[in-house]
Write an enzyme that holds these catalytic residues in place. Structure first.
Site, PDB file in Angstrom:
ATOM      1  N   PRO A  92      26.781  58.386  44.505  1.00 21.42           N
ATOM      2  CA  PRO A  92      27.988  58.768  45.242  1.00 21.42           C
ATOM      3  C   PRO A  92      27.675  59.270  46.645  1.00 21.42           C
ATOM      4  O   PRO A  92      26.505  59.412  47.001  1.00 21.42           O
ATOM      5  CB  PRO A  92      28.555  59.911  44.387  1.00 21.42           C
ATOM      6  N   SER A 130      22.061  49.662  41.493  1.00 18.84           N
ATOM      7  CA  SER A 130      22.913  50.573  42.250  1.00 18.84           C
ATOM      8  C   SER A 130      22.851  50.190  43.723  1.00 18.84           C
ATOM      9  O   SER A 130      21.844  49.673  44.185  1.00 18.84           O
ATOM     10  CB  SER A 130      22.416  52.008  42.133  1.00 18.84           C
ATOM     11  N   GLU A 160      24.730  44.189  42.969  1.00 12.96           N
ATOM     12  CA  GLU A 160      25.792  43.577  42.176  1.00 12.96           C
ATOM     13  C   GLU A 160      27.024  43.377  43.055  1.00 12.96           C
ATOM     14  O   GLU A 160      27.456  44.295  43.719  1.00 12.96           O
ATOM     15  CB  GLU A 160      26.114  44.493  40.981  1.00 12.96           C
ATOM     16  N   ALA A 163      33.492  42.354  41.284  1.00 14.33           N
ATOM     17  CA  ALA A 163      34.649  43.197  41.604  1.00 14.33           C
ATOM     18  C   ALA A 163      35.291  43.600  40.287  1.00 14.33           C
ATOM     19  O   ALA A 163      35.317  42.809  39.324  1.00 14.33           O
ATOM     20  CB  ALA A 163      35.637  42.442  42.478  1.00 14.33           C
ATOM     21  N   PHE A 225      32.126  44.256  55.463  1.00 13.97           N
ATOM     22  CA  PHE A 225      32.902  43.118  55.988  1.00 13.97           C
ATOM     23  C   PHE A 225      34.205  42.942  55.204  1.00 13.97           C
ATOM     24  O   PHE A 225      35.252  42.662  55.770  1.00 13.97           O
ATOM     25  CB  PHE A 225      32.078  41.826  55.912  1.00 13.97           C
ATOM     26  N   CYS A 275      33.513  51.830  45.825  1.00 13.52           N
ATOM     27  CA  CYS A 275      32.455  51.290  46.683  1.00 13.52           C
ATOM     28  C   CYS A 275      32.735  51.280  48.175  1.00 13.52           C
ATOM     29  O   CYS A 275      31.883  51.694  48.963  1.00 13.52           O
ATOM     30  CB  CYS A 275      32.128  49.875  46.234  1.00 13.52           C
ATOM     31  N   PHE A 276      33.906  50.773  48.580  1.00 15.49           N
ATOM     32  CA  PHE A 276      34.085  50.479  50.007  1.00 15.49           C
ATOM     33  C   PHE A 276      33.834  51.694  50.904  1.00 15.49           C
ATOM     34  O   PHE A 276      33.026  51.643  51.817  1.00 15.49           O
ATOM     35  CB  PHE A 276      35.487  49.914  50.266  1.00 15.49           C
ATOM     36  N   ARG A 432      52.281  47.056  47.924  1.00 14.07           N
ATOM     37  CA  ARG A 432      51.411  45.912  47.624  1.00 14.07           C
ATOM     38  C   ARG A 432      52.058  44.573  47.963  1.00 14.07           C
ATOM     39  O   ARG A 432      51.463  43.517  47.735  1.00 14.07           O
ATOM     40  CB  ARG A 432      51.032  45.930  46.135  1.00 14.07           C
TER      41      ARG A 432
END
Ligand code: UDX
Ligand code: UDX
Length: 458
Positions: A92, A130, A160, A163, A225, A275-276, A432
């Site tokens: 993290p 990781s 990895e 998604a 990206f 993640c992002f 959304r």
């Protein structure tokens, strides 16, 4: 019959669990064991209620568990017994000390490396699953080989790219698998051992080999990206709302340019997920540490736009609901950070819920898969919040609905029925852009969507 290869994975999370289940399914001759310090998690992996929801995962685990896939808490014994160790513990963002809020917290990684060192009594290949800062492999190799005696450790990077929500499909037919190693004879041999695993089902031309630094950095760059595309389209969505251009039409028009491509151009309330943000902040931190401040500023702006988009969504709700939501019931449709997962980490819904609670709204949270995680995200937050799996019940007597996750089930509701049960004037904020806005407007709703002209009856 003895197994051809013994593989261990440390970390039974969103990445470790599904990835190992796929390897076990595709390579019945290998023994694949997944260990974790969290005994509850391992118990869940061994039960009928897996700790994570992922379409297709239950079937895969059913097929392989007990045959050649095992979940265990006996970390030490398993380290001793295996040849290849995937490390997929969490990394993290650091919350303390130097680099707090930016750098990756590598304490779990290093602790795991030392644990491997203590219990390994034969040569091992260590695979970084990781996401790690570029050049971590070198540090790991140093720690591992510093006092290893005759035992040799080679560290390979194999990031990895799956998604969540489509993990099983992504693992089954990946766009590519990336494997990086040192370019020494031993490094190349370790690389080959990992290539051989994936070659059991991934076409050879989709297995990319590189040096270890390129592999580590490519993971950070790929996530940066992807997130950048979302921030780009979201920045344009704000301009659409001012100019009556329609963001879906703009996204389609630019996405048909083959140089740009159509993916990841869906405007939204903001990107979430574990993640992002973490990976971009990590990239920013690394750039700054090399004195590349202009590059760091460039990538940091991707996160900044995302935070702005989330706060803009709340401001828009307030402005349209007569500048107050205090005491008003507001139904949140969706709490997961995206559809088809129960994962709520960094979900924009957390931010929106907190913002509305601060404004003293009565918040009702609905989601088909995330209602066990949602309360944890809001622990300690004060205010009137309830959790309601049934969207009709959540919307009953509400002033507004905010769609925060693109679950299919929200497209197909009987919105006439929903409208009749709500307080008038009734609002829908589609974070959304998944609903039929014209139809909702005809039913009587005031409809505010991302990057679209407001449809209001007054
Ligand atoms: C993974 C990666 O670790 C992360 O760096 C990458 O960016 C995304 O994928 P994820 O699988 O989502 O993260 O993490 P999580 O679901 O938190 O799983 C990590 C697991 O490692 C947890 O179950 C935790 O208990 C376990 N763990 C952690 C250990 O077994 N040992 C440790 O020392 C620390
Ligand atoms: C991401 C990367 O896609 C994956 O390759 C990497 O291994 C881990 O991080 P994940 O976070 O699971 O995967 O989901 P992703 O589909 O990338 O979505 C991330 C966030 O962006 C979600 O909140 C999603 O709703 C949002 N999003 C995505 C948009 O808002 N618009 C889009 O066009 C695409």
């Amino acid at each position: 019959m003895p197994f051809e290869k013994t593989i261990l994975c440390i970390g039974a999370g969103y990445v470790g669990g599904p990835t190992m289940a796929m390897i076990a399914a595709k390579c019945p001759g290998y023994k694949v064991t997944v260990v974790d310090i969290n005994a509850d998690r391992i118990r869940a992996w061994n039960s009928d209620h897996l700790p994570i929801y992922e379409p297709g995962l239950d079937e895969l685990v059913k097929e392989t568990r007990g045959r050649n896939l095992f979940f265990s808490t006996e970390i030490e014994k398993e380290i001793a017994d295996c040849e290849i160790i995937f490390v997929s513990v969490n990394t993290p963002t650091k919350t303390f000390g130097h680099g707090a809020g930016m750098a990756a917290d590598l304490q779990y990684w290093e602790r795991t490396a030392r644990q491997i060192l203590r219990h390994a009594n034969s040569n091992k290949i260590i695979v970084e699953k990781s996401t790690l800062p570029v050049r971590t492999a070198l540090a790991m190799e140093r720690i591992l080989n510093a006092s290893s005696g005759n035992t040799r450790f080679d560290v390979v990077s194999n990031p990895e790219f799956l998604a969540e929500g489509s993990a099983i499909k992504d693992l089954d037919t990946p766009d590519r698998v990336l494997i990086g190693s040192q370019e020494t004879p031993e490094g190349l041999q370790a690389r080959k051992a990992i290539v051989d695993i994936y070659a059991n089902w991934v076409p050879r031309d989709k297995i990319i080999e590189s040096n270890v630094w390129s592999s580590e950095l490519s993971k950070l760059a790929a996530n940066a990206f992807l997130a950048q595309r979302i921030s780009s389209i979201n920045s344009i969505s704000a301009l659409c709302e001012k100019t009556e251009a329609n963001i879906d039409e703009v996204a389609y028009a630019i996405g048909t340019d083959s140089r740009i491509g159509a993916g990841f151009l869906k405007a939204s309330v903001g990107f979430g997920g574990s993640c992002f943000k973490k990976d971009i902040l990590n990239l920013v931190y690394i750039c700054r540490s090399y004195g590349l401040d202009t590059v760091a500023d460039y990538w940091q702006s991707v996160v900044k736009i995302n935070e702005w988009q989330e706060s803009r969504f709340i401001r828009n709700m307030l402005a349209n609901m007569f500048n107050t939501v205090a005491g008003k019931r507001i139904a949140l449709f969706g709490f997961a950070f995206k559809a088809n997962t129960g994962d709520t980490r960094e979900s924009p819904a957390i931010y929106v819920a907190k913002g509305l609670l601060e404004e003293q709204a009565e918040v009702v949270i609905s989601d088909p898969k995330a209602l066990s995680n949602a309360p944890k995200e809001l622990e300690g937050v004060e205010g009137d919040m309830t959790f309601e799996p049934d969207p009709y019940a959540a919307a009953k007597e509400a002033h507004a609905i905010a769609v925060l996750t693109e679950w299919n089930q929200y497209r197909d509701l009987d919105y006439e029925r929903v409208f009749e049960s709500m307080i008038q004037p009734a609002f829908i904020f589609d974070g959304r852009n998944i609903l039929d806005h014209e139809k909702l407007y005809e039913i009587g709703f005031n409809v505010l969507a991302i990057g679209k002209k407001p449809l209001k009856h007054f």
